[in-house]
Motif scaffolding. Structure first.
Motif, PDB file in Angstrom:
ATOM      1  N   GLY A   1      -8.015 -51.424  32.375  1.00  0.00           N
ATOM      2  CA  GLY A   1      -8.952 -50.382  32.771  1.00  0.00           C
ATOM      3  C   GLY A   1      -8.897 -49.131  31.929  1.00  0.00           C
ATOM      4  O   GLY A   1      -9.305 -48.053  32.386  1.00  0.00           O
ATOM      5  N   CYS A   2      -8.414 -49.224  30.710  1.00  0.00           N
ATOM      6  CA  CYS A   2      -8.341 -48.049  29.828  1.00  0.00           C
ATOM      7  C   CYS A   2      -9.701 -47.727  29.235  1.00  0.00           C
ATOM      8  O   CYS A   2     -10.563 -48.605  29.061  1.00  0.00           O
ATOM      9  CB  CYS A   2      -7.342 -48.292  28.707  1.00  0.00           C
ATOM     10  SG  CYS A   2      -5.623 -48.336  29.247  1.00  0.00           S
ATOM     11  N   ASN A   3      -9.871 -46.470  28.875  1.00  0.00           N
ATOM     12  CA  ASN A   3     -11.122 -46.037  28.254  1.00  0.00           C
ATOM     13  C   ASN A   3     -10.868 -45.621  26.812  1.00  0.00           C
ATOM     14  O   ASN A   3     -10.233 -44.600  26.548  1.00  0.00           O
ATOM     15  CB  ASN A   3     -11.731 -44.868  29.031  1.00  0.00           C
ATOM     16  CG  ASN A   3     -13.044 -44.417  28.426  1.00  0.00           C
ATOM     17  OD1 ASN A   3     -13.724 -45.191  27.749  1.00  0.00           O
ATOM     18  ND2 ASN A   3     -13.411 -43.172  28.670  1.00  0.00           N
ATOM     19  N   PHE A   4     -11.367 -46.449  25.884  1.00  0.00           N
ATOM     20  CA  PHE A   4     -11.262 -46.136  24.455  1.00  0.00           C
ATOM     21  C   PHE A   4     -12.579 -45.583  23.920  1.00  0.00           C
ATOM     22  O   PHE A   4     -12.671 -45.239  22.748  1.00  0.00           O
ATOM     23  CB  PHE A   4     -10.920 -47.404  23.660  1.00  0.00           C
ATOM     24  CG  PHE A   4      -9.538 -47.948  23.908  1.00  0.00           C
ATOM     25  CD1 PHE A   4      -8.475 -47.592  23.088  1.00  0.00           C
ATOM     26  CD2 PHE A   4      -9.303 -48.832  24.948  1.00  0.00           C
ATOM     27  CE1 PHE A   4      -7.206 -48.112  23.303  1.00  0.00           C
ATOM     28  CE2 PHE A   4      -8.036 -49.355  25.171  1.00  0.00           C
ATOM     29  CZ  PHE A   4      -6.981 -48.986  24.351  1.00  0.00           C
ATOM     30  N   GLU A   5     -13.587 -45.520  24.764  1.00  0.00           N
ATOM     31  CA  GLU A   5     -14.935 -45.185  24.316  1.00  0.00           C
ATOM     32  C   GLU A   5     -15.173 -43.684  24.380  1.00  0.00           C
ATOM     33  O   GLU A   5     -15.065 -43.064  25.450  1.00  0.00           O
ATOM     34  CB  GLU A   5     -15.957 -45.908  25.186  1.00  0.00           C
ATOM     35  CG  GLU A   5     -17.397 -45.712  24.729  1.00  0.00           C
ATOM     36  CD  GLU A   5     -18.371 -46.490  25.604  1.00  0.00           C
ATOM     37  OE1 GLU A   5     -19.590 -46.262  25.436  1.00  0.00           O
ATOM     38  OE2 GLU A   5     -17.920 -47.296  26.441  1.00  0.00           O
ATOM     39  N   ASP A   6     -15.491 -43.109  23.231  1.00  0.00           N
ATOM     40  CA  ASP A   6     -15.744 -41.670  23.151  1.00  0.00           C
ATOM     41  C   ASP A   6     -17.245 -41.442  22.995  1.00  0.00           C
ATOM     42  O   ASP A   6     -17.850 -41.894  22.018  1.00  0.00           O
ATOM     43  CB  ASP A   6     -15.005 -41.071  21.951  1.00  0.00           C
ATOM     44  CG  ASP A   6     -15.067 -39.547  21.934  1.00  0.00           C
ATOM     45  OD1 ASP A   6     -15.839 -38.983  22.722  1.00  0.00           O
ATOM     46  OD2 ASP A   6     -14.330 -38.933  21.137  1.00  0.00           O
ATOM     47  N   PRO A   7     -17.874 -40.747  23.957  1.00  0.00           N
ATOM     48  CA  PRO A   7     -19.331 -40.521  23.872  1.00  0.00           C
ATOM     49  C   PRO A   7     -19.753 -39.819  22.584  1.00  0.00           C
ATOM     50  O   PRO A   7     -20.887 -39.968  22.135  1.00  0.00           O
ATOM     51  CB  PRO A   7     -19.608 -39.639  25.094  1.00  0.00           C
ATOM     52  CG  PRO A   7     -18.477 -39.916  26.033  1.00  0.00           C
ATOM     53  CD  PRO A   7     -17.287 -40.171  25.169  1.00  0.00           C
TER      54      PRO A   7
END
Length: 381
Positions: free
Chosen positions: A284-290
């Motif tokens: 459930g990690c977030n690697f996505e940078d807007p």
């Protein structure tokens, strides 16, 4: 006194008796020869008269008296930085005859030593560091006040060593250098605790770059901490709890994250080049940078990691090792997986649209329930 010599020897003795206020009975020349005839006296002779006692050369007598009292055992007082020390000349001279102190006090007044109104010799040095040196010259031991051994007072080492160098006490210098080397504490490799690190974070200004390269955080609980932009390059973060931590734009290059828990961590723009995260949990990690800043995990060791449900749009996993990893239901849109080892990797339910898998190893990989079709152009192996 200067007197005119004339007549007989008896006349000379009579004149000497009157002049010196003694009963002169004998006359000697400067070399101690007894004069029994006035004709033996020369014009420039220095004569010594006495009342019958044997001849004693005044110069020889002075040296003998000095030897009797001991020119190297004369008691003297030193005023060192305002503190008085009483010792003997032999103490300062005998043990280290080539030292500055020996040269200062070997011969009286040879150095023109200055004295205070009490007659103490002035030395402009630290009395705290001079005392162990004086004790060493007395009995060859490093002793501080109240019999405390200097080897147990490491704070004095450097000061006493500098004084020993100043005074040229060679044997003490060697002794101190060895003692200092042996007294150095063993290098501390114990891990940094959460409490210590939080104190460290609070003491650091928000605009300052926090550098934690190579530090040991093994097994530490760093969960839910704000760790943005911190430099963890080559740090030991193995078995750490980093769940829900904010590691946005943190530098984890070549860091050891093996066995760590990073579930639900924010890893936007993180740099994990060549890091070791084998067996770690990144669910459930977030690697996505807007903003478009892509996380870089190029060359990372991600064997057996669990990244299920992570957002990894545009992530760079080039030539990384994901053998036996779990990437179920991950968003890998536009990800770079070129040359990546995906052997036996579970990619079921993943979105691999526009992902680059050229040259990757997909032997035994699971591609079930893909959200978008996997085109052959995406993988050539």
């Amino acid at each position: 006194q200067v007197v005119a010599v004339y007549g007989t020897l008896s006349d000379l003795l009579s004149v000497a008796s009157n002049k010196l206020g003694i009963k002169a009975t004998s006359v000697y020349n400067g070399k101690g020869g007894l004069i029994d005839d006035i004709a033996l006296i020369r014009d420039d002779d220095v004569l010594f008269v006495c009342e019958g006692e044997p001849f004693i050369d005044p110069q020889t007598d002075g040296r003998a008296q000095e030897e009797l009292t001991g020119s190297h055992t004369d008691w003297l007082t030193l005023n060192v930085g305002g503190r008085y020390f009483t010792t003997t000349r032999s103490t300062l001279v005998n043990k280290e005859p080539d030292s500055m102190l020996a040269h200062m006090f070997k011969d009286k007044d040879a150095w023109g030593n200055k004295q205070d109104p009490r007659g103490a010799f002035l030395i402009d040095r630290s009395p705290e560091y001079f005392e162990p040196i004086l004790n060493y010259l007395r009995h060859g031991q490093l002793i501080v006040n109240d019999g405390i051994n200097l080897l147990g007072s490491s704070a004095l080492f450097v000061g006493v060593l500098e004084e020993a160098r100043f005074f040229g006490i060679d044997s003490l210098i060697e002794h101190l250098e060895v003692a200092i080397k042996n007294s150095q504490p063993a290098e501390d490799h114990s891990p940094i605790s959460r409490k210590e690190f939080v104190r460290f974070l609070l003491a650091t200004p928000t605009k300052s770059e926090l550098r934690c390269q190579g530090l040991n955080f093994s097994g530490a609980d760093l969960s839910r901490l704000d760790l943005r932009y911190i430099n963890f390059k080559m740090a030991n973060l193995s078995r750490c709890n980093l769940a829900h931590a904010n590691l946005c734009c943190a530098n984890l290059e070549r860091a050891d994250l093996s066995g760590s828990v990073l579930d639900c961590a924010n890893l936007q723009g993180v740099k994990m080049l060549c890091s070791n995260a084998e067996g770690a949990s990144l669910k459930g990690c977030n690697f996505e940078d807007p903003s478009g800043l892509k996380a870089n995990l190029e060359g990372a060791n991600l064997k057996g990691v669990d990244m299920e449900g992570s957002q990894m749009t545009g992530i760079n996993l080039r030539v990384a090792t994901l053998k036996n990893a779990k990437l179920k239901n991950c968003n890998l849109r536009g990800a770079t997986l070129a040359g990546t080892d995906l052997e036996n990797c579970d990619l079921s339910g993943c979105d691999l649209q526009e992902a680059n898998l050229r040259g990757s190893n997909v032997k035994g990989a699971i591609f079930e329930e893909m959200l978008t079709p996997l085109h052959m152009s995406q993988s050539v192996r």
